[in-house]
Design a protein around this motif. Structure first.
Motif, PDB file in Angstrom:
ATOM      1  N   THR A   1       2.486   2.128  10.036  1.00 24.64           N
ATOM      2  CA  THR A   1       2.628   3.560   9.792  1.00 24.64           C
ATOM      3  C   THR A   1       3.966   3.928   9.187  1.00 24.64           C
ATOM      4  N   GLU A   2       5.042   3.336   9.679  1.00 27.47           N
ATOM      5  CA  GLU A   2       6.360   3.770   9.210  1.00 27.47           C
ATOM      6  C   GLU A   2       6.560   3.526   7.718  1.00 27.47           C
ATOM      7  N   THR A   3       5.895   2.526   7.186  1.00 24.10           N
ATOM      8  CA  THR A   3       6.055   2.239   5.754  1.00 24.10           C
ATOM      9  C   THR A   3       4.915   2.806   4.913  1.00 24.10           C
ATOM     10  N   ALA A   4       3.699   2.768   5.426  1.00 26.76           N
ATOM     11  CA  ALA A   4       2.548   3.211   4.624  1.00 26.76           C
ATOM     12  C   ALA A   4       2.087   4.611   4.983  1.00 26.76           C
ATOM     13  N   GLY A   5       2.553   5.160   6.078  1.00 30.43           N
ATOM     14  CA  GLY A   5       2.045   6.452   6.528  1.00 30.43           C
ATOM     15  C   GLY A   5       0.605   6.342   6.979  1.00 30.43           C
ATOM     16  N   PHE A   6      -0.025   7.489   7.207  1.00 31.29           N
ATOM     17  CA  PHE A   6      -1.442   7.503   7.591  1.00 31.29           C
ATOM     18  C   PHE A   6      -2.350   7.545   6.370  1.00 31.29           C
ATOM     19  N   ALA A   7      -1.890   8.226   5.322  1.00 30.08           N
ATOM     20  CA  ALA A   7      -2.777   8.490   4.181  1.00 30.08           C
ATOM     21  C   ALA A   7      -3.110   7.234   3.395  1.00 30.08           C
ATOM     22  N   ASN A   8      -2.310   6.195   3.547  1.00 35.28           N
ATOM     23  CA  ASN A   8      -2.620   4.945   2.856  1.00 35.28           C
ATOM     24  C   ASN A   8      -3.457   3.999   3.693  1.00 35.28           C
TER      25      ASN A   8
ATOM     26  N   LEU B   1       2.980  -1.191  13.266  1.00 37.67           N
ATOM     27  CA  LEU B   1       3.567  -2.014  12.208  1.00 37.67           C
ATOM     28  C   LEU B   1       3.412  -1.397  10.824  1.00 37.67           C
TER      29      LEU B   1
ATOM     30  N   ALA C   1       0.830  -1.212   0.000  1.00 36.02           N
ATOM     31  CA  ALA C   1       0.000   0.000   0.000  1.00 36.02           C
ATOM     32  C   ALA C   1       0.857   1.251   0.000  1.00 36.02           C
ATOM     33  N   GLY C   2       2.113   1.114   0.415  1.00 34.26           N
ATOM     34  CA  GLY C   2       3.020   2.253   0.435  1.00 34.26           C
ATOM     35  C   GLY C   2       3.600   2.581  -0.926  1.00 34.26           C
TER      36      GLY C   2
END
Lengths: 463, 463, 463
Positions: free
Chosen positions: A395-402, A393, A366-367
């Protein structure tokens, strides 16, 4: 004294707790956006009175059933199946006697919230308090204020989606729309006419043909029937489809191969491999349709349904015996994604019951793929710890917007405010921790909190 | 000054720490219930003096061996195998020189606890303190107070289970029972006569026949031999069986097919698939026997034993080279569960070394099947972080009542108090965090703490 | 005001934070040891000026690209591929307009650190501040102080390893060594001549033969060519090899079988199975060579590269579409380990993108095999939460001494100080938590902190 502490689920550190409180104050009473769930459309179309406390809060709740069964309570004692206890008060007492089993579980948070906030009951449920609670709930349920539409208003629901068979006539949605101001929208769930292993698949295809006037004996007619049904759902307000598959496998066959596969599947002679391949192909076909008609796709994959064969035969589905299985998304989704994953018109929301896939597969997917969003923690993970792990788990790769905001995903109407309350609290707690560990500025946390509470759900589901 | 801080393993937040302390005060000195472990029955039957510090604390401890070997210490330097160092003091010095390697590991907590609480040694082990520690331990071991039965009393053990081959005559258990008031009970571990790939399987079956008087050349006689041996174990106090299998696979073959499979297995010509199928079938057979005789089943699955072939050949099993493998329980357990999983007489405790399965498979399974309970974190996860993860991952779906209390699971007698101490502290810390995040009322935490410390173990194992 | 809080990433509890601060003070300005990374050797050999802000900070950063693409920004808008936006300032503005997407991600920490500490920009990047930031960076990049060698000095780098093809002539390394005092060393990465599925494999073997004078049409000549190339790398300062494989599979075939396999592979007719087996065999061959020449092995396994076929075809590798896959090490590494795993001359550092394998496989393996070390959290897990999970999951079984220190593993030179800063902070925070929960004495934490910051990297990589 209440069953609910105002600081529940907040971090214990005073500084962090204060920030969490401030963030939560901005979303606590914000509208409930419920883009995916399983409330009964009849509630909205007919606005009936609910029955007794047991049939409202115990018998339909598979979380409650499974915990009671796990400790030796029988379905019959709970008023279900052969030899069912007929007295709802006795069922309620059985439930209350075992209420301690729910300590530390989300069911406890949801039930306490419903008792306390919906019914004004402030004594913990126990054998001693069981009858008084029963009487209070029973009395309330006989009043107009506890009918579904009144609860919709009281709960501050802005929009709620149900999940509906592709074969459903949506009459209840029509009735709700025509007779009421609430916004209740259907979701196109085609499993019964997409999964060759679904009960009555062949008959379902016939019925799909009859409903749509398409020749569902041909691949082209079958696809056209889906398109027409999707259009009907859209006409009734639908913005999304939902696909409940054993796995996330997708395929992108040549259309001639897909047509040949459909012939095998339609003829009722298909192998398990063919069935899986057909489901896989249909995800890609639905993705293509979504590019055309704009319905957001949801994929709920990875459950072993009805693990207990005897219980399934005796009393059917959704009794608590569904068990998650290992997830695998990277190879599985590749055909669909390579077919249409860069199309800006597609949006596909992924759910998992295998948390290992959050950081390993789903957040990385998703990122980067623009069509993908991560659905919120599903089912067993719709919980304090589950939601925390999801944020930690993913947020660091996908952020919030995904991510796709919160789904209450429930058939338990009375738990809807509780579930959104838990999600908002956990998300505010997480944001507060980012602030006090200086990974996020405070103004940014205030910008994100309403997104997680309702903004993302509205945006991602086109509501 | 001591090696052990009174607040060790408690949460750092003052409010939460205070609650953890209060909870721990109610269980700190409660009896030790040890329903699963590997202490040597001879210790209890004969009550011998232990040897030197190295042979007590270093050489038999596979956690200690593996860490030292991982940093280049040889087995020979540790007094094991070809060219073994004969002087236990030198072995001890090698160990002490590398004591820093154990920083942050559970071994360090257990060893410090044994040194400090059992031997009264309050200086951290190091090259400088090695000899003094050696001398103090060595002197203590020569006294009556450090014989096994005295330690049993001193440690406050209420009951301890050993793990014993199906072929064991239980003479040591008989001697313990007849000559002493301690409660030491055997556990029926039939791997040697259930696993076709076990060393000497055919001879083991012969011996099983000789011991029981059954014809173990036939499927019926073989099953009857198990029944008789289980009865002998029960007569000596056993309440449980234990099954160490490579996987959790179970089967429920027609008896004629099972008999044919047994013939292949018995003839020594079976394939690896047959061996796996036979182990799978025998789990279901033992579950059926448990319904009859009441022995609680334990399943320890998912270890790749003896990963280092050369070390295995030179010095044998249990030297530190066992490695966990990926777990898979949902399909694997289905045959057994569908055969007898709803029988109220069955109890099956599941252990895993794959923590991914806690939230995905084991908690969902144990949270609905009435026969199932979750064993405590096993082996590599018998640790502060491991226990925390277990509670965080399993509680929301399985609750507390579907867990089986604590197992020290050790052959290291002197570490038993340390292991229970760690488990009690971590559980009290977890409960305290539930209280301060308002997921649990304080009175409920006080009700649960003794259950986790000893109550559940007693109840689940029928002790 | 700065973008960076001095207490960032530290625990929020005041006592623990104070200890973390004290620990961090001892390592904050310690030299940077960078044993594995992807900086361009030309930077060190030729010391060129960097280009504009977009080509320095946006276009080559696959973390940045993937997040922007995931939210619908096109590669063209980012100045990449067909129809690329030619104006770097416009690319920068596109990036700045989406800077909010990085909230909660490690990219945000690294970028803020570079802006603030390297360029002295203290306003958060946004559409409003984009141009000022662009101008400041652009101006700085035109100065001598922002050339690579000056940054090396300014960042306090003690040694930095690049990653280089087996076919590389290392001319840039020679130029750096001859013309400068910095220590830049190559790493032997033989994928192009080891992986039969690598683009141009056959031609690469020919070139390997031409470079070395070995007959790479024969198995013996091919192995000898590797030995010679490794020697050339050692001569230029290399202390390590690096192997990027789809899986961790190893093999230890008889040499005659390996030679036959090589013939199939060399002939270009090998199957996918043969390709995998050849890669597997070559890991063991390189392990044997490492025993001879002392190069430390690194294994980076478990990535599905170029998940988006169209993007790969249009604009090539390293654009953000690499996705982790499930890890499996226990069976995979067994052949290599049983061949040479007890040889004290071998050191093999393992990396994973599947965090499930930390506690289940990697820590147990590295906690016993003397050749093994655990590499730091890799790629998607080179982050606050990723590093915390690594320590929490690995330390109890593997300790600290079986880990390999920190790798920045980056081609983004300006992020190197940020990455080491994050790692040092997270490790100090973890140690501080061990201290306040009394799992570690404070003096021990002070002994470990510099090991994690630089000592272990220096020791494990023989630097």
């Amino acid at each position: 004294m209440t069953l609910l502490h105002p600081d529940r689920l907040f971090p214990v550190d005073p500084t962090t707790r204060a920030i969490a409180r401030s963030l939560f104050a901005t979303v606590e009473t914000a509208p409930i956006v419920s883009p995916h769930g399983h409330t009964d459309p009849r509630w909205w179309g007919e606005n009936p009175a609910f029955g007794d406390p047991a049939s409202l809060l115990v018998q339909p709740d598979h979380y409650v059933l499974r915990m009671l069964v796990s400790q030796g309570v029988t379905y019959a004692e709970l008023g279900i199946g052969p030899g069912a206890e007929p007295d709802p008060r006795k069922v309620w007492r059985t439930f209350a006697a075992q209420y301690h089993l729910f300590r530390g579980t989300p069911s406890r948070l949801w039930l306490d919230h419903a008792l306390s906030e919906v019914f004004g009951i402030h004594a913990r449920l126990s054998p001693e308090t069981a009858d008084a609670a029963y009487d209070a709930i029973d009395a309330a349920l006989k009043t107009e204020a506890f009918r579904p539409r009144a609860l919709y208003e009281r709960f501050g629901i802005e929009v709620i989606a149900t999940t509906d068979s592709a074969l459903d006539d949506l009459a209840q949605h029509r009735a709700a729309r025509d007779g009421w101001t609430g916004r209740v929208i259907p979701t196109y769930r085609p499993d019964a006419v997409v999964d060759p292993e679904f009960e009555g698949f062949a008959a379902n295809l016939d019925r799909l043909g009859a409903i749509t006037g398409c020749d569902t004996a041909t691949w082209a007619g079958y696809l056209e029937a889906h398109r027409l049904r999707r259009a009907c759902f859209i006409e009734m307000g639908a913005t999304a489809t939902d696909h409940g598959h054993p796995t996330a496998r997708t395929a992108d066959l040549a259309q001639s191969d897909a047509a040949a596969l459909f012939d095998r599947v339609r003829g009722g002679t298909c192998s398990a491999d063919d069935a899986e391949l057909f489901r896989a192909q249909m995800l890609t076909e639905h993705a293509r349709m979504s590019c055309e008609d704009g319905l957001v796709m949801q994929l709920h994959a990875g459950v072993h349904r009805n693990h207990n064969t005897a219980v399934f035969r005796a009393i059917g589905r959704d009794r608590g015996f569904d068990i998650p299985t290992q997830g695998a998304f990277v190879d599985a989704l590749k055909p669909l994604l390579n077919a249409v994953g860069m199309d800006p018109r597609l949006r596909l929301i992924l759910f998992t019951l295998d948390e290992d896939t959050y950081a390993r597969e789903l957040a990385p997917l998703a990122g980067v793929w623009p069509c993908l969003r991560l659905g919120p923690p599903w089912w067993f993970h719709d919980s304090f710890e589950g939601m925390r792990r999801f944020r930690q788990l993913a947020t660091e790769t996908a952020g919030f917007a995904n991510t796709a905001g919160f789904n209450d995903d429930t058939r338990a109407l009375l738990s809807i405010p509780a579930r959104h309350d838990v999600a908002r609290r956990v998300d505010c707690a997480f944001l507060a921790e980012l602030v006090t560990s200086h990974r996020l500025d405070e103004d940014e946390a205030f910008a994100i909190a309403p997104q997680l509470a309702h903004g993302l759900a509205r945006a991602v589901y086109n509501l």
